[in-house]
Motif scaffolding. Structure first.
Motif, PDB file in Angstrom:
ATOM      1  N   GLU A 223       0.845  -1.189   0.000  1.00 13.16           N
ATOM      2  CA  GLU A 223       0.000   0.000   0.000  1.00 13.16           C
ATOM      3  C   GLU A 223       0.885   1.245   0.000  1.00 13.16           C
ATOM      4  O   GLU A 223       1.850   1.336   0.769  1.00 13.16           O
ATOM      5  N   ILE A 224       0.565   2.183  -0.860  1.00 13.03           N
ATOM      6  CA  ILE A 224       1.399   3.370  -1.062  1.00 13.03           C
ATOM      7  C   ILE A 224       0.578   4.628  -0.798  1.00 13.03           C
ATOM      8  O   ILE A 224      -0.520   4.792  -1.353  1.00 13.03           O
ATOM      9  N   GLU A 225       1.097   5.509   0.033  1.00 10.68           N
ATOM     10  CA  GLU A 225       0.445   6.786   0.327  1.00 10.68           C
ATOM     11  C   GLU A 225       1.123   7.891  -0.482  1.00 10.68           C
ATOM     12  O   GLU A 225       2.342   8.057  -0.429  1.00 10.68           O
ATOM     13  N   GLY A 226       0.349   8.633  -1.230  1.00 12.34           N
ATOM     14  CA  GLY A 226       0.899   9.735  -2.009  1.00 12.34           C
ATOM     15  C   GLY A 226       0.423  11.089  -1.516  1.00 12.34           C
ATOM     16  O   GLY A 226      -0.338  11.194  -0.546  1.00 12.34           O
ATOM     17  N   ALA A 234       4.265  21.220  -8.617  1.00 17.40           N
ATOM     18  CA  ALA A 234       4.452  19.986  -7.858  1.00 17.40           C
ATOM     19  C   ALA A 234       5.901  19.672  -7.524  1.00 17.40           C
ATOM     20  O   ALA A 234       6.165  18.787  -6.711  1.00 17.40           O
ATOM     21  N   LYS A 235       6.856  20.372  -8.130  1.00 17.87           N
ATOM     22  CA  LYS A 235       8.248  19.999  -7.915  1.00 17.87           C
ATOM     23  C   LYS A 235       8.604  20.036  -6.434  1.00 17.87           C
ATOM     24  O   LYS A 235       8.393  21.034  -5.747  1.00 17.87           O
ATOM     25  N   GLY A 236       9.149  18.877  -5.967  1.00 14.15           N
ATOM     26  CA  GLY A 236       9.565  18.761  -4.580  1.00 14.15           C
ATOM     27  C   GLY A 236       8.444  18.588  -3.596  1.00 14.15           C
ATOM     28  O   GLY A 236       8.695  18.496  -2.380  1.00 14.15           O
ATOM     29  N   LYS A 237       7.192  18.542  -4.090  1.00 14.83           N
ATOM     30  CA  LYS A 237       6.046  18.454  -3.187  1.00 14.83           C
ATOM     31  C   LYS A 237       5.187  17.218  -3.453  1.00 14.83           C
ATOM     32  O   LYS A 237       4.754  16.546  -2.528  1.00 14.83           O
ATOM     33  N   MET A 238       4.896  16.975  -4.740  1.00 15.43           N
ATOM     34  CA  MET A 238       4.019  15.844  -5.064  1.00 15.43           C
ATOM     35  C   MET A 238       4.713  14.515  -4.770  1.00 15.43           C
ATOM     36  O   MET A 238       5.901  14.336  -5.047  1.00 15.43           O
ATOM     37  N   VAL A 239       3.938  13.587  -4.222  1.00 16.60           N
ATOM     38  CA  VAL A 239       4.357  12.185  -4.125  1.00 16.60           C
ATOM     39  C   VAL A 239       3.307  11.387  -4.887  1.00 16.60           C
ATOM     40  O   VAL A 239       2.167  11.229  -4.417  1.00 16.60           O
ATOM     41  N   ASN A 240       3.659  10.887  -6.055  1.00 18.67           N
ATOM     42  CA  ASN A 240       2.706  10.210  -6.935  1.00 18.67           C
ATOM     43  C   ASN A 240       2.704   8.712  -6.622  1.00 18.67           C
ATOM     44  O   ASN A 240       3.638   7.978  -6.963  1.00 18.67           O
ATOM     45  N   ALA A 241       1.661   8.267  -5.934  1.00 16.97           N
ATOM     46  CA  ALA A 241       1.599   6.866  -5.516  1.00 16.97           C
ATOM     47  C   ALA A 241       1.619   5.915  -6.704  1.00 16.97           C
ATOM     48  O   ALA A 241       2.239   4.842  -6.646  1.00 16.97           O
ATOM     49  N   ASN A 309      11.055   3.722   0.929  1.00 15.61           N
ATOM     50  CA  ASN A 309      10.682   4.547   2.089  1.00 15.61           C
ATOM     51  C   ASN A 309      11.770   5.565   2.417  1.00 15.61           C
ATOM     52  O   ASN A 309      11.481   6.699   2.813  1.00 15.61           O
ATOM     53  N   LYS A 310      13.023   5.178   2.233  1.00 15.25           N
ATOM     54  CA  LYS A 310      14.117   6.132   2.427  1.00 15.25           C
ATOM     55  C   LYS A 310      14.073   7.224   1.367  1.00 15.25           C
ATOM     56  O   LYS A 310      14.372   8.390   1.630  1.00 15.25           O
ATOM     57  N   LYS A 311      13.663   6.845   0.163  1.00 21.74           N
ATOM     58  CA  LYS A 311      13.652   7.783  -0.956  1.00 21.74           C
ATOM     59  C   LYS A 311      12.463   8.741  -0.880  1.00 21.74           C
ATOM     60  O   LYS A 311      12.603   9.934  -1.185  1.00 21.74           O
ATOM     61  N   TYR A 312      11.290   8.226  -0.441  1.00 23.77           N
ATOM     62  CA  TYR A 312      10.068   9.033  -0.523  1.00 23.77           C
ATOM     63  C   TYR A 312       9.454   9.378   0.842  1.00 23.77           C
ATOM     64  O   TYR A 312       8.455  10.085   0.891  1.00 23.77           O
ATOM     65  N   GLY A 313      10.036   8.832   1.920  1.00 24.96           N
ATOM     66  CA  GLY A 313       9.541   9.223   3.235  1.00 24.96           C
ATOM     67  C   GLY A 313       8.466   8.342   3.834  1.00 24.96           C
ATOM     68  O   GLY A 313       7.360   8.821   4.127  1.00 24.96           O
ATOM     69  N   ASN A 314       8.771   7.064   4.017  1.00 25.70           N
ATOM     70  CA  ASN A 314       7.899   6.141   4.757  1.00 25.70           C
ATOM     71  C   ASN A 314       6.448   6.138   4.255  1.00 25.70           C
ATOM     72  O   ASN A 314       5.494   6.208   5.038  1.00 25.70           O
ATOM     73  N   CYS A 315       6.303   6.040   2.969  1.00 25.17           N
ATOM     74  CA  CYS A 315       4.947   6.044   2.395  1.00 25.17           C
ATOM     75  C   CYS A 315       4.554   4.677   1.823  1.00 25.17           C
ATOM     76  O   CYS A 315       3.457   4.525   1.286  1.00 25.17           O
TER      77      CYS A 315
END
Length: 422
Positions: A223-226, A234-241, A309-315
């Protein structure tokens, strides 16, 4: 074996497949679907009618019955097991079987309107059955030979033994289970109540198959949280699940999938992916015959999760659920149960095909519950889809194998039980 009883085999099978028993992996009940009760109740009635004893069905839809011993000496109780449900992967509703007599080895038109053909050019096993009677689908559903062929074979064999007391055998227990196709067929099976020393599942494919090892199996859900942000800013802000889900899929070994593996090779099988920017899910199964390779596959998913998770922050959240294990370690210490089945086949002119199952049966779980349980052919091919078929002659051979195993078990005890592996 008299034709009168064998003549019941085909109509019996056709009646069973006419009942929709598709199971549901998302249900929390047992059986997972109410419609499995439709077949279960019919089977209970039929077992009474053919003269079986101790016919019972529990609150979860598990059916058990007894053929009493007709010998004086102490003979171990053995069992035969098949499952009532069909796979959720393909429709089992309104099955309309086609009967192809004296198959000529050519293409079989399953559905002219849909241009669906069962061809030996693609399904080479068809060439094994030239001159035989094939039961196929009409191209709109599966057939249900997995495992209603097994049920029909067991009941026909029991009826034969009831009507032929001159064939000596010990006590025989039979069982029909729900929800095997979703991995729960043995979850609520009462091994103590079944009281067999060992059993055989009638759930294999080609004539001669005799299997006592299978995959180690697990299911995994990722399961992925975006985070959704206007794409223009979106640069530096969006996390695209969805993008992360694609990245996960790219990190799995591309050749270690069902369509590129065989024999003892394991795989990852992704069967469901859904997603949008704020959330995504991946569901897959993990399979391997080798225990150490199986653990390595699970570890790979854990490593991928940790990396992202290291790359995107525990998502990214991973859940792995073990499903069943390789029954070989439980069957090999009592290998005489395989040898008896092998001898039964050979005595009937059937060449045993001893090979690992690229899948699992109720027997794999039951073996670890204290009921060693090899798997024997039921005769069908191309399970879980519209190209499924079963030769009638293969089903007849399965009936004869069941009868012969019952007979040989009593003979082996008189001679002194076989032990050890050849």
């Amino acid at each position: 074996m008299k034709r009168t009883l064998m003549e019941k085999l085909l109509p019996r099978f056709l009646e069973y497949v006419s009942i929709d028993t598709q199971s549901d992996p998302y249900s929390k009940t047992t059986p997972s679907t109410k419609k499995q009760w439709d077949l279960a109740k019919k089977l209970v009635l039929e077992l009474h009618q053919i003269g079986m004893q101790e016919v019972a069905i529990d609150e979860h839809g598990y059916i058990m019955a007894t053929l009493p011993s007709n010998v004086d000496q102490n003979v171990p109780t053995i069992g035969f097991i098949s499952h009532m449900d069909t796979t959720p992967d393909f429709s089992g509703r309104n099955v309309k079987p086609q009967i192809i007599e004296n198959y000529d080895g050519k293409d079989i038109v399953l559905n002219k309107n849909k241009d669906l053909v069962l061809s030996p050019n693609y399904f080479e096993d068809l060439e094994l059955y030239i001159g035989q009677t094939l039961i196929t689908t009409d191209g709109t559903t599966l057939l249900g030979a997995d495992d209603k062929a097994g049920i029909a074979e067991i009941i026909t064999a029991m009826e034969y033994l009831v009507n032929h007391p001159e064939i000596k055998h010990g006590e025989v227990r039979i069982a029909f289970t729900p929800d095997e196709e979703i991995g729960r067929g043995a979850h609520k099976f009462d091994v103590e109540k079944f009281r067999a020393e060992w059993a055989y599942t009638m759930d294999g494919s080609q004539v001669g198959e005799l299997e006592y090892e299978n995959f180690n199996a697990a299911g995994a859900k990722i399961e992925i949280e975006g985070k959704s942000v206007h794409p223009g800013y979106a640069k530096g802000k969006m996390v695209n699940a969805t993008g992360i889900a694609n990245e996960i899929l790219s990190l799995l070994p591309p050749r270690e999938v069902p369509e590129h593996t065989s024999d003892l090779e394991g795989f990852f099988h992704v069967y469901r992916v859904k997603g949008e920017i704020e959330s995504a899910e991946i569901e897959l199964i993990i399979r391997d015959h080798d225990a150490s390779h199986f653990e390595a596959r699970k570890q790979l998913l854990k490593d991928i999760t940790e990396k992202l998770n290291k790359k995107y922050g525990n998502c990214v959240h991973l859940t792995i659920t073990d499903q069943y294990r390789n029954m070989r370690e439980k069957v090999e210490p009592v290998f005489h149960i395989v040898e008896i089945a092998q001898e039964a086949m050979e005595s009937l002119g059937i060449e045993p095909i001893i090979k690992p199952i690229r899948g699992g049966t109720d027997g794999s779980q039951l073996s670890f519950m204290g009921l060693p349980c090899p798997n024997i052919f039921a005769g069908g091919h191309n399970f879980h889809g519209k190209y499924e078929y079963v030769p009638l002659e293969s089903m007849e051979k399965a009936v004869k194998v069941i009868v012969k195993i019952c007979e040989l078990t009593a003979v082996q005890i008189r001679k002194g039980r076989k032990k050890g592996k050849n």
